[in-house]
Design an enzyme around this catalytic site. Structure first.
Site, PDB file in Angstrom:
ATOM      1  CE  LYS A 232      47.325  25.026  39.277  1.00 43.36           C
ATOM      2  NZ  LYS A 232      46.802  24.355  38.032  1.00 43.36           N
ATOM      3  CG  ASP A 260      49.427  24.447  35.222  1.00 43.51           C
ATOM      4  OD1 ASP A 260      49.193  25.016  34.227  1.00 43.51           O
ATOM      5  OD2 ASP A 260      48.128  23.688  35.863  1.00 43.51           O
ATOM      6  CD  GLU A 286      49.839  21.214  33.856  1.00 44.39           C
ATOM      7  OE1 GLU A 286      48.631  21.009  34.267  1.00 44.39           O
ATOM      8  OE2 GLU A 286      50.891  20.729  34.758  1.00 44.39           O
ATOM      9  CD  GLU A 312      44.621  21.521  33.164  1.00 44.03           C
ATOM     10  OE1 GLU A 312      43.614  21.736  33.842  1.00 44.03           O
ATOM     11  OE2 GLU A 312      45.721  21.612  33.857  1.00 44.03           O
ATOM     12  CG  ASP A 335      40.717  16.373  32.274  1.00 45.45           C
ATOM     13  OD1 ASP A 335      40.963  17.067  33.059  1.00 45.45           O
ATOM     14  OD2 ASP A 335      39.626  15.865  32.047  1.00 45.45           O
ATOM     15  CG  HIS A 362      44.219  17.904  34.601  1.00 45.20           C
ATOM     16  ND1 HIS A 362      43.086  18.039  34.476  1.00 45.20           N
ATOM     17  CD2 HIS A 362      44.625  18.871  35.369  1.00 45.20           C
ATOM     18  CE1 HIS A 362      42.639  18.972  35.377  1.00 45.20           C
ATOM     19  NE2 HIS A 362      43.513  19.424  36.004  1.00 45.20           N
TER      20      HIS A 362
END
Length: 458
Positions: A232, A260, A286, A312, A335, A362
């Site tokens: 992240k 992400d 992402e 997602e 998703d 995801h």
């Protein structure tokens, strides 16, 4: 809450009808260890609005909608509002019945007005539709991925709502995609059962973890056989450069590191940030910006050297269509619980196959690994026919609350064999984590606060 059979209509055997819809607000206190933390969601409590469809005979159907805590009660209420569309109708056990259910749940004009076809009501419809697929596959004695892969191309095309898609994908084009993949279905299914499906792990990369935890978990991921991890990013550039350097040193040059941003940036900021991280060879960025900003994703893709992944939080098949038409993504991320269930995800898989863009679902959350593995495996067997550049996200927590949990060995998802959608939660887990009166939450409630009462800031 439990909804029972609604009077009226032609009588039929109870075993042939949906007799009840049960909804539970289930939450896990993951914020206490910062599991799931990222630049936009610093303190998530992973949660599920969990639905059970009962029939007069045979196994029930299970589905869920994933949230991160507050708002789970809203999702549960939205699912309950759909009970009249389920209770008393014939069990949707065939492709035709599942197509009819999807149509009824997504085309009601008054509920559709709340979207249309996006947001809470679309997610609620997805939870119910997925529960119906779980029920139908369980009755057939097959896991959902095999149940889907056993349908004919014509049956699969009939499951899809092509409204708003035909400028990019017509029913005839979808049929051609599925017919082209049909000859190799049995061989690919056998290979999948023998070899599994590639996975990547986000477990090392939560933004709330310290550097030592990041390095330790990144090294463990490589030792466990993962060829890709994810970090992240997005809160602080200097921190992200340091964390990327640590992660790259920990895993070496041969392991992919995706990053992400969880929608944190404007377009220019995304370009600047990813240009700075590019020396550490990120595999993709992402959700660099708003999930609704198709042209923004296209600008990020052309403005810096790292490939772009998103999906997602894409609201529906129409957004995916535009992302593909605009050349805005290198990887499509479906998703299982964001759009209107299996049917709409089938439309997205067909769009991605036509445009030749890999699908990398995801997962994580509560039950998302369990659900989305079926969709990716079906895509490999019956739609794209490929595992090239395709991986399913994996997060190693909360699986022990499911009766048929996702299993990842040496960096690969093992193909599910139990009938259904792998969505059934253990009754003891549901009881313990029911909000706000389950024992897990009673133990965390301040003694002066009533059940369900929220703390009001002063």
């Amino acid at each position: 809450m439990f909804f029972r059979n609604i009077p009226g209509g032609m009588p039929m055997a109870a075993s042939d009808t949906v007799t009840g819809l049960e909804v539970h607000d289930v939450r896990f206190p993951t914020s206490e260890r910062l599991d799931g933390s990222d630049a936009m969601n610093p303190d998530p409590d992973y949660s599920a609005a969990y639905v059970v469809l009962h029939t007069g005979g045979g196994p029930p159907g299970h589905g869920l909608c994933f949230t991160i805590g507050r708002g789970n009660d809203v999702m549960a209420a939205a699912i309950r509002s759909l009970a009249p569309y389920l209770v008393g109708r014939p069990v949707p056990a065939t492709a035709a019945g599942l197509a009819a259910l999807h149509h009824d749940l997504t085309h009601d004009s008054q509920l559709r007005w709340l979207g249309p076809e996006k947001g809470v009501m679309q997610m609620a419809a997805g939870a119910v539709i997925n529960a119906a697929w779980d029920l139908a596959a369980a009755r057939a004695g097959l896991p959902v991925w095999e149940f889907l892969a056993a349908l004919t191309p014509e049956e699969l095309v009939a499951l899809v709502d092509f409204r708003y898609l035909t400028d990019a994908l017509t029913p005839d084009e979808a049929l051609a995609v599925l017919r082209a993949a049909a000859p190799g279905r049995a061989e690919r299914a056998a290979r999948l059962k023998a070899e599994g499906y590639p996975a990547y792990t986000t477990s090392p990369g939560w933004l709330g973890y310290d550097d030592a935890t990041l390095v330790r978990l990144a090294r463990r991921a490589v030792a466990d056989g993962f060829g890709q991890i994810k970090l992240k990013v997005g809160a602080d550039l200097d921190d992200d450069i340091r964390r990327m350097r640590l992660a790259r040193d920990a895993v070496g040059p041969g392991v992919r590191i995706a990053v992400d941003a969880n929608q944190r940036w404007d377009v220019a900021e995304a370009v600047r940030w990813m240009t700075a991280l590019a020396p550490y060879a990120p595999h993709w960025i992402e959700e660099p910006t708003s999930p609704d900003d198709v042209l923004g994703h296209a600008a990020v893709r052309t403005g810096q050297p790292v490939k772009v992944a998103t999906g997602e939080h894409a609201a529906n098949r129409v957004v995916f269509k535009q992302l593909l038409q605009a050349g805005a993504v290198d990887f499509v991320q479906i998703d299982a619980a964001r759009v209107a269930g299996v049917n709409e995800n089938l439309a997205i898989l067909l769009l991605a196959a036509k445009y030749g863009v890999p699908v990398c679902p995801h997962a994580g959350g509560v039950g998302l690994c369990e659900l989305v593995q079926h969709l990716a495996m079906f895509d490999y067997v019956a739609v794209s026919g490929s595992r090239e550049d395709r991986v399913i996200e994996y997060v190693d927590h909360l699986h022990d609350h499911f009766s048929d949990p996702a299993v990842v060995e040496r960096g690969r998802y093992r193909a599910p064999t139990a009938p259904g959608f792998s969505a059934r939660m253990k009754p003891a887990s549901v009881a313990a984590h029911r909000f706000p009166d389950g024992p897990v939450w009673r133990a965390r409630r301040p003694p002066h606060r009533r059940p369900g009462e929220q703390e009001v800031p002063v």
